[in-house]
Design an enzyme around this catalytic site. Sequence first.
Site, PDB file in Angstrom:
ATOM      1  N   GLU A 111       0.913  -1.200  -0.199  1.00  0.00           N
ATOM      2  CA  GLU A 111      -0.108   0.061  -0.004  1.00  0.00           C
ATOM      3  C   GLU A 111       0.787   1.186  -0.004  1.00  0.00           C
ATOM      4  OE1 GLU A 111      -2.152  -1.037   3.664  1.00  0.00           O
ATOM      5  OE2 GLU A 111      -1.035   0.431   4.839  1.00  0.00           O
ATOM      6  N   LYS A 113       2.822   4.456   1.061  1.00  0.00           N
ATOM      7  CA  LYS A 113       3.148   5.221   2.091  1.00  0.00           C
ATOM      8  C   LYS A 113       3.318   6.655   1.938  1.00  0.00           C
ATOM      9  CE  LYS A 113       7.205   5.022   5.345  1.00  0.00           C
ATOM     10  NZ  LYS A 113       7.144   6.484   5.467  1.00  0.00           N
ATOM     11  N   ASP A 115       2.991  10.681   2.587  1.00  0.00           N
ATOM     12  CA  ASP A 115       3.964  11.461   3.542  1.00  0.00           C
ATOM     13  C   ASP A 115       3.184  12.613   4.220  1.00  0.00           C
ATOM     14  OD1 ASP A 115       6.475  12.104   4.081  1.00  0.00           O
ATOM     15  OD2 ASP A 115       7.013  13.187   2.050  1.00  0.00           O
ATOM     16  N   TYR A 220      -4.674   3.239   8.131  1.00  0.00           N
ATOM     17  CA  TYR A 220      -4.306   2.007   7.336  1.00  0.00           C
ATOM     18  C   TYR A 220      -4.166   1.011   8.785  1.00  0.00           C
ATOM     19  CZ  TYR A 220      -0.338   4.831   8.889  1.00  0.00           C
ATOM     20  OH  TYR A 220       0.411   5.621   9.667  1.00  0.00           O
ATOM     21  N   LYS A 305      11.288   2.395   0.286  1.00  0.00           N
ATOM     22  CA  LYS A 305      11.604   4.101  -0.256  1.00  0.00           C
ATOM     23  C   LYS A 305      12.066   4.129  -1.420  1.00  0.00           C
ATOM     24  CE  LYS A 305      10.921   6.180   3.764  1.00  0.00           C
ATOM     25  NZ  LYS A 305      12.088   6.828   4.512  1.00  0.00           N
ATOM     26  N   CYS A 399      38.160  36.065   4.451  1.00  0.00           N
ATOM     27  CA  CYS A 399      36.907  35.626   5.161  1.00  0.00           C
ATOM     28  C   CYS A 399      35.559  36.196   5.102  1.00  0.00           C
ATOM     29  CB  CYS A 399      37.361  35.329   6.667  1.00  0.00           C
ATOM     30  SG  CYS A 399      35.703  34.844   7.881  1.00  0.00           S
ATOM     31  N   CYS A 402      34.679  38.309   8.448  1.00  0.00           N
ATOM     32  CA  CYS A 402      35.957  39.228   9.041  1.00  0.00           C
ATOM     33  C   CYS A 402      36.629  39.849   8.030  1.00  0.00           C
ATOM     34  CB  CYS A 402      36.327  38.489  10.339  1.00  0.00           C
ATOM     35  SG  CYS A 402      37.629  37.377   9.806  1.00  0.00           S
ATOM     36  N   CYS A 417      39.649  30.380   7.942  1.00  0.00           N
ATOM     37  CA  CYS A 417      39.953  31.763   8.539  1.00  0.00           C
ATOM     38  C   CYS A 417      40.719  31.442   9.973  1.00  0.00           C
ATOM     39  CB  CYS A 417      38.502  32.555   8.859  1.00  0.00           C
ATOM     40  SG  CYS A 417      38.745  33.896  10.034  1.00  0.00           S
ATOM     41  N   CYS A 422      37.271  36.038  14.711  1.00  0.00           N
ATOM     42  CA  CYS A 422      36.269  36.103  13.835  1.00  0.00           C
ATOM     43  C   CYS A 422      34.839  36.005  14.192  1.00  0.00           C
ATOM     44  CB  CYS A 422      36.541  35.098  12.731  1.00  0.00           C
ATOM     45  SG  CYS A 422      35.396  35.167  11.566  1.00  0.00           S
TER      46      CYS A 422
HETATM   47  S1  IVH Z   1       2.288   1.099   8.878  1.00  0.00           S
HETATM   48  C1  IVH Z   1       3.343  -1.048  12.525  1.00  0.00           C
HETATM   49  N1  IVH Z   1       1.233   2.069   6.814  1.00  0.00           N
HETATM   50  O1  IVH Z   1       5.131   5.894   7.945  1.00  0.00           O
HETATM   51  C2  IVH Z   1       3.187  -0.213  11.378  1.00  0.00           C
HETATM   52  N2  IVH Z   1       2.630   3.564   8.108  1.00  0.00           N
HETATM   53  O2  IVH Z   1       7.930   5.270   8.528  1.00  0.00           O
HETATM   54  C3  IVH Z   1       3.588   0.948  11.286  1.00  0.00           C
HETATM   55  N3  IVH Z   1       3.042   5.579   6.873  1.00  0.00           N
HETATM   56  O3  IVH Z   1       4.973   6.140  11.199  1.00  0.00           O
HETATM   57  C4  IVH Z   1       3.183   1.881  10.454  1.00  0.00           C
HETATM   58  N4  IVH Z   1       1.756   5.201   5.414  1.00  0.00           N
HETATM   59  O4  IVH Z   1       3.208   7.428  10.010  1.00  0.00           O
HETATM   60  C5  IVH Z   1       2.000   2.383   7.899  1.00  0.00           C
HETATM   61  N5  IVH Z   1       0.512   2.797   4.894  1.00  0.00           N
HETATM   62  C6  IVH Z   1       1.209   3.071   5.735  1.00  0.00           C
HETATM   63  C7  IVH Z   1       1.695   4.357   6.181  1.00  0.00           C
HETATM   64  C8  IVH Z   1       2.544   4.530   6.961  1.00  0.00           C
HETATM   65  C9  IVH Z   1       2.643   6.417   6.124  1.00  0.00           C
HETATM   66  C10 IVH Z   1       4.158   6.426   8.364  1.00  0.00           C
HETATM   67  C11 IVH Z   1       3.560   6.397   9.306  1.00  0.00           C
HETATM   68  C12 IVH Z   1       4.907   5.426  10.159  1.00  0.00           C
HETATM   69  C13 IVH Z   1       5.815   6.103   9.230  1.00  0.00           C
HETATM   70  C14 IVH Z   1       6.958   4.910   9.441  1.00  0.00           C
END
Ligand code: IVH
Length: 674
Positions: A111, A113, A115, A220, A305, A399, A402, A417, A422
């Site tokens: 799923e 992640k 931000d 989630y 990532k 520098c 100064c 420097c 300074c």
């Molecule tokens: S699961 C035990 N699912 O990413 C499971 N985290 O780097 C813990 N985050 O602190 C998190 N999307 O704030 C999970 N689909 C997703 C997420 C997610 C964003 C964030 C979350 C967590 C951080 C970890």
Amino acid sequence: MADPVARHAELCEALRKHNHTYYVLDAPTVSDAEYDTLYRELLAIEKEHPELQTPESPSQRVGAPPREGFVKVERAVRMYSLDNAYDEAELREFDRRIKEMIGEGYSYVAEPKIDGASIEVRYEGGKLVQASTRGDGRVGEDVTANVRTIKAIPLRVAETQPLTLRGEIFIRPADLETVNELRASRGEAAFANPRNAAAGSLRLLDPKQTAERPLRVAFYDLVQERYDSHGAMLEALAALGLPTHREHGRCADIDAVLAYIARFDARRETLPYETDGVVIKLDEVRLRDSVGFTSRFPRWAIAYKYAAEQAATKLLSITCDVGRTGQLTPVANLEPVQLAGTTVSRASLHNLDLIAEKDVRVGDTVIIQKAGEIIPQVLSVDVAQRPPSAEPWPAPTVCPACDQPVVRAEGESALRCVNARCRGRLTAGLWYFTRRGGMDIDGLGKSLVEQLVDVGLVEDLADIFALPTQRDALLGLERMGEKSVDRLIVTIDEARAGRPFSRLLTALGIPLVGSVAARLIAEKYGNLRTLLDAPREPMVEELAAIHGIGEKIGKSVADFVGDPDQRAMLEKMLALGVKAEEPRREKVVGGVLEGLSFCVTGSFDRKRNEIHAEIEKHGGEVHKSVKKGTTYLLAGERVGKTKIEAAEKKGARVIDEDGYGRLLAGESLDEPES
Ligand code: IVH
């Protein structure tokens, strides 16, 4: 007229439904004007019949008055963070470990992640009762009043059993523009990225202001394990009308996960929220227990990532920052550009050699790169786009702070420097002195430090401790009201009375003296007075005799305390009442780490100093670098390959935080980890 009670219920239901279709399903069913008409009718009825106005009424989203601060919330089930994987090999390794533990018969859910900022929301008896920020995982802050203003989050759900939901609060990038325009019109600084905007909005003291921010959420996780699989849980949440990302993919094996990632990568840009990766979770909830947790992460989930991002932009100028040792560090000033979700206008050029090597010229189009949290760096020059007028960059001869001539030490690429007075060096030194991990004087930010030096209130590090007697002068500085001045004075007085000698030694920025060496020196001398009074002659030998301190560090310390200017400054500190005593620490006997030594490298969720202290607390020894006899190299994130290879050559075993956690728990690491 229709029965007001019935009509009220009807309106609540309609408004809830419209919030759901608009904010959760992204498919509005009425126009804004129609929604407003219904909403106004609801307000009118509640005015006539206040008893109908329950906390769950759509009219009650913004109710609470502004607060002074946030109340802490201790949670029963900790919020964990996620381990990261950066490439296919690391994902396959994650899968291999799982397979090793549970064999066959498992699958994954992948799923987005998202931000944003993590949030926990609790429902009891179908009503939203509490929302809290992540904090340190165990203890967060109560932001219920703010979260109630988020229309995507229902105040009531059709489920009376307790629900503890976890998810991500975010702002859509498109909405960020609107927020920033609004802020600009009020003279407020723009948010650099949607994540900052979300986190900042969540922690506003006045819920009315949060209500103005277009916050969204995707849940989630459900802490109560009521479903057999993660996928089923996500679908059940959505069925309850709760906002989820609706993007999860069930994956039969790790190959399917990789395929999801490839597909997702292509779609990422089209999603209405920013993502920095893909989260992979073991789908079968019953199998998670046998896979377990490390001290910080579940072992059954991982975040993949995306690689560092790059961008091209124009180099406007090159300036030099002056460090506390006088070293000049070139900085690229850039035409602002979006990079990995932030606006970047400065990047590191590392050193003069690099500028020459890459032939970086002002006016060039440069490629910059950002990896993790590190400051972006100039990667290369797009020579094809170089304007004919661009000249090689002339290294500075004086520098920038100064105007005194700079020198280049033999064999070094850096310019320095060497002016001991300074202002640039002083500013950098003060910043280093007062920061966290040093004397920890909160409230002394960069701009205040600069002002203090500019107006001459502070001419050396010791002068910080004279500031409490200069209240009026402090009040005359920019952005310093009564409150901030008083707070500053309190923290300075705390630092004066309460920092251990080792902290002071670290904060002074003596070349080669980091926190570990400082600790050893502080334990030997006990306090600043004794160190200053110690005869200089045998000092180098005396220091070098301490286990963990070599000749070089010894000499550096002896030189520092022997320097007349530094001595005078340190005497002034003592005269101003700086205590700097090292607390006596009992040597730990029989700790679980006794007889083991560690070198800690790479980045961790917590400060490295904390890990050092923890090792020592449990009887272990800390080595600054891997040497013969170092038992373990504890490697965090982003550790270079050469470090690992060097450690292995010297016979130190490389472990991660997980292995370290097992040692702390008293387990032994029999089979070498791969
Ligand atoms: S699961 C035990 N699912 O990413 C499971 N985290 O780097 C813990 N985050 O602190 C998190 N999307 O704030 C999970 N689909 C997703 C997420 C997610 C964003 C964030 C979350 C967590 C951080 C970890």
